[in-house]
Enzyme design. Sequence first.
Site, PDB file in Angstrom:
ATOM      1  CG  HIS A   1      -7.816   7.152   6.276  1.00 53.47           C
ATOM      2  ND1 HIS A   1      -8.155   7.819   7.420  1.00 53.47           N
ATOM      3  CD2 HIS A   1      -7.411   5.919   6.669  1.00 53.47           C
ATOM      4  CE1 HIS A   1      -7.943   7.032   8.468  1.00 53.47           C
ATOM      5  NE2 HIS A   1      -7.503   5.866   8.032  1.00 53.47           N
TER       6      HIS A   1
ATOM      7  CD1 TRP B   1      -6.943  12.459  10.259  1.00 48.43           C
ATOM      8  CD2 TRP B   1      -7.302  10.338  10.852  1.00 48.43           C
ATOM      9  NE1 TRP B   1      -5.720  11.823  10.352  1.00 48.43           N
ATOM     10  CE2 TRP B   1      -5.913  10.510  10.703  1.00 48.43           C
ATOM     11  CE3 TRP B   1      -7.790   9.073  11.215  1.00 48.43           C
ATOM     12  CZ2 TRP B   1      -4.989   9.496  10.926  1.00 48.43           C
ATOM     13  CZ3 TRP B   1      -6.881   8.060  11.423  1.00 48.43           C
ATOM     14  CH2 TRP B   1      -5.486   8.259  11.278  1.00 48.43           C
TER      15      TRP B   1
ATOM     16  CD  GLU C   1      -7.894   0.620   2.958  1.00 44.73           C
ATOM     17  OE1 GLU C   1      -6.826   0.202   2.457  1.00 44.73           O
ATOM     18  OE2 GLU C   1      -8.060   0.744   4.181  1.00 44.73           O
TER      19      GLU C   1
ATOM     20  CG  ASP D   1      -6.730   3.793   3.413  1.00 42.18           C
ATOM     21  OD1 ASP D   1      -7.808   4.338   3.137  1.00 42.18           O
ATOM     22  OD2 ASP D   1      -6.498   3.235   4.513  1.00 42.18           O
TER      23      ASP D   1
ATOM     24  CE1 TYR E   1      -4.330   6.367   8.075  1.00 43.22           C
ATOM     25  CE2 TYR E   1      -3.949   6.070   5.721  1.00 43.22           C
ATOM     26  CZ  TYR E   1      -4.067   5.549   6.996  1.00 43.22           C
ATOM     27  OH  TYR E   1      -3.904   4.207   7.189  1.00 43.22           O
TER      28      TYR E   1
ATOM     29  CD  GLU F   1      -4.182  -2.617   6.809  1.00 44.36           C
ATOM     30  OE1 GLU F   1      -5.365  -2.817   7.149  1.00 44.36           O
ATOM     31  OE2 GLU F   1      -3.670  -1.496   6.761  1.00 44.36           O
TER      32      GLU F   1
ATOM     33  NE  ARG G   1      -9.297  -2.354   4.000  1.00 46.82           N
ATOM     34  CZ  ARG G   1      -8.270  -2.734   4.771  1.00 46.82           C
ATOM     35  NH1 ARG G   1      -7.819  -3.967   4.739  1.00 46.82           N
ATOM     36  NH2 ARG G   1      -7.700  -1.857   5.583  1.00 46.82           N
TER      37      ARG G   1
ATOM     38  CD  GLU H   1      -9.755   1.193   7.744  1.00 49.05           C
ATOM     39  OE1 GLU H   1      -8.968   0.639   6.964  1.00 49.05           O
ATOM     40  OE2 GLU H   1      -9.459   2.196   8.403  1.00 49.05           O
TER      41      GLU H   1
ATOM     42  NE  ARG I   1      -1.736   1.999   3.538  1.00 49.30           N
ATOM     43  CZ  ARG I   1      -2.188   2.577   4.660  1.00 49.30           C
ATOM     44  NH1 ARG I   1      -3.445   2.425   5.028  1.00 49.30           N
ATOM     45  NH2 ARG I   1      -1.379   3.283   5.426  1.00 49.30           N
TER      46      ARG I   1
HETATM   47  C1  GCO Z   1      -5.717   0.937   7.441  1.00 49.02           C
HETATM   48  C2  GCO Z   1      -6.395   1.935   8.282  1.00 49.02           C
HETATM   49  C3  GCO Z   1      -5.723   2.312   9.565  1.00 49.02           C
HETATM   50  C4  GCO Z   1      -6.633   3.200  10.410  1.00 49.02           C
HETATM   51  C5  GCO Z   1      -6.467   2.892  11.862  1.00 49.02           C
HETATM   52  C6  GCO Z   1      -7.318   3.754  12.752  1.00 49.02           C
HETATM   53  O1  GCO Z   1      -6.122   0.799   6.293  1.00 49.02           O
HETATM   54  O2  GCO Z   1      -4.820   0.271   7.931  1.00 49.02           O
HETATM   55  O3  GCO Z   1      -6.992   2.936   7.562  1.00 49.02           O
HETATM   56  O4  GCO Z   1      -4.467   2.861   9.389  1.00 49.02           O
HETATM   57  O5  GCO Z   1      -6.378   4.534  10.169  1.00 49.02           O
HETATM   58  O6  GCO Z   1      -6.771   1.554  12.069  1.00 49.02           O
HETATM   59  O7  GCO Z   1      -7.244   3.310  14.063  1.00 49.02           O
HETATM   60 MG    MG Z   2      -7.728   1.923   5.735  1.00 52.15          MG
END
Ligand code: GCO
Ligand code: MG
Length: 402
Positions: free
Chosen positions: A212, A402, A236, A210, A159, A339, A283, A262, A147
């Site tokens: 995010h 975020w 992602e 990602d 991020y 991951e 995820r 996630e 990634r």
């Molecule tokens: C990822 C995630 C994490 C999150 C984290 C927040 O894809 O691994 O986005 O990095 O930001 O789990 O607690």
């Molecule tokens: Mg993520």
Amino acid sequence: MKIKEIRVIVASPGRNFVTVKIITDEGLHGIGDATVNGREKAVVAYLEDHVAPCLIGRDPMQIEDIWQYLYRGAYWRRGPITMAAISGIDMALWDIKAKAANLPLYQLLGGASRDKIMCYAHAQGRTIDDVVEAVLAKKEQGYVAVRAQAGVPGFESIYGIHKKGKKKNVLEGRLPEEEVWSTTKYLRHIPKVFEKLRDVVGWDTHLLHDAHHRLTPIEAARLGKELEPHQLFWLEDAVPAELPEGYRLIRQHTTTPIALGEVFNTIWDARQLIEEQLIDYIRTTSVHAGGVSGLRRIFDFASIYHVRTACHGPTDVSPVAMGANLHVDLWVPNFGIQEFSGYSEATHEMFPHAWSQDGGFLHPGEAIGHGVDIDEAVAAKHPYKRAYLPVNRLEDGTLWHW
Ligand code: GCO
Ligand code: MG
């Protein structure tokens, strides 16, 4: 067999983890991960004050009934805190059941469907050259999937890219850090990053990215389209999924595969996205989506809609949940990828584990149970420290995802 004691252990070997330990009257014990990054103590209270008293004296082999008791039996159901608590209990109960059966957990799920589990690593860099170097370093270590996250010119921390000299995401005892974000600048920059990555890294390495949760559907559609020439493994979390039908718009415009989920806690969060085939990878992870039982239900459902699995596995998903994920990964027919961003030395020491890594591949090991334990003496050396994830604002101060 009866549940005799439930311990909730909170420790911070570099970051906070909440671990549930269930002890039976026959001397068997099991452990589960119940960590919600930045909200750890809420889960501790939920477990200690509300869940544990109801389970003492129950038969730990009744995993499904206990799961339903905690989920359906609670009038105020779902949500990350409730579901992390259920997840921790469920994982610990599967650990006990597999130990009682004298089998590694994946054997109870149906046995191994593969020899090894492909995982993806994290690579990040402030400049394009730094990202390229970071991806090449992961490739060198044997990863076949990486990634890539890049800084956006003009922003000190976004991020995946942290302010210089600052410890990653661990803002001990302070209030959340505030970051600044511009989707316009990000969208202009990211395609250049992947163009360069493909030039240098070539086509043998799967590249992932990602977003995010920062984009709107039309912005995500544009990014997906612009990334098509670089053939990403996935894009992602392009858009927050409170409005799942928003993903229809993304799908209409791009063939870049979409990964999501996630932050999902139940099959209900994922249902529409899976049923309408709006995503390619789901995820959800054992610690946030109801343990092994929750994951199995979601993944089986996904399998009939061509959706493959991709358990969340950053550093805040503890080695315990990683172990549980790996047993599911080894069995699940519609496996996609896992991951894996690794752990600190202190974390490895606190959670002795049977799972192992060989380059870009993982295996849960052959120990009975899920094969992960907690060393409580080590845990005691790492007391809890309040920590937050950052919050995000647009350049004019508007609060953003975020
Ligand atoms: C990822 C995630 C994490 C999150 C984290 C927040 O894809 O691994 O986005 O990095 O930001 O789990 O607690
Ligand atoms: Mg993520």
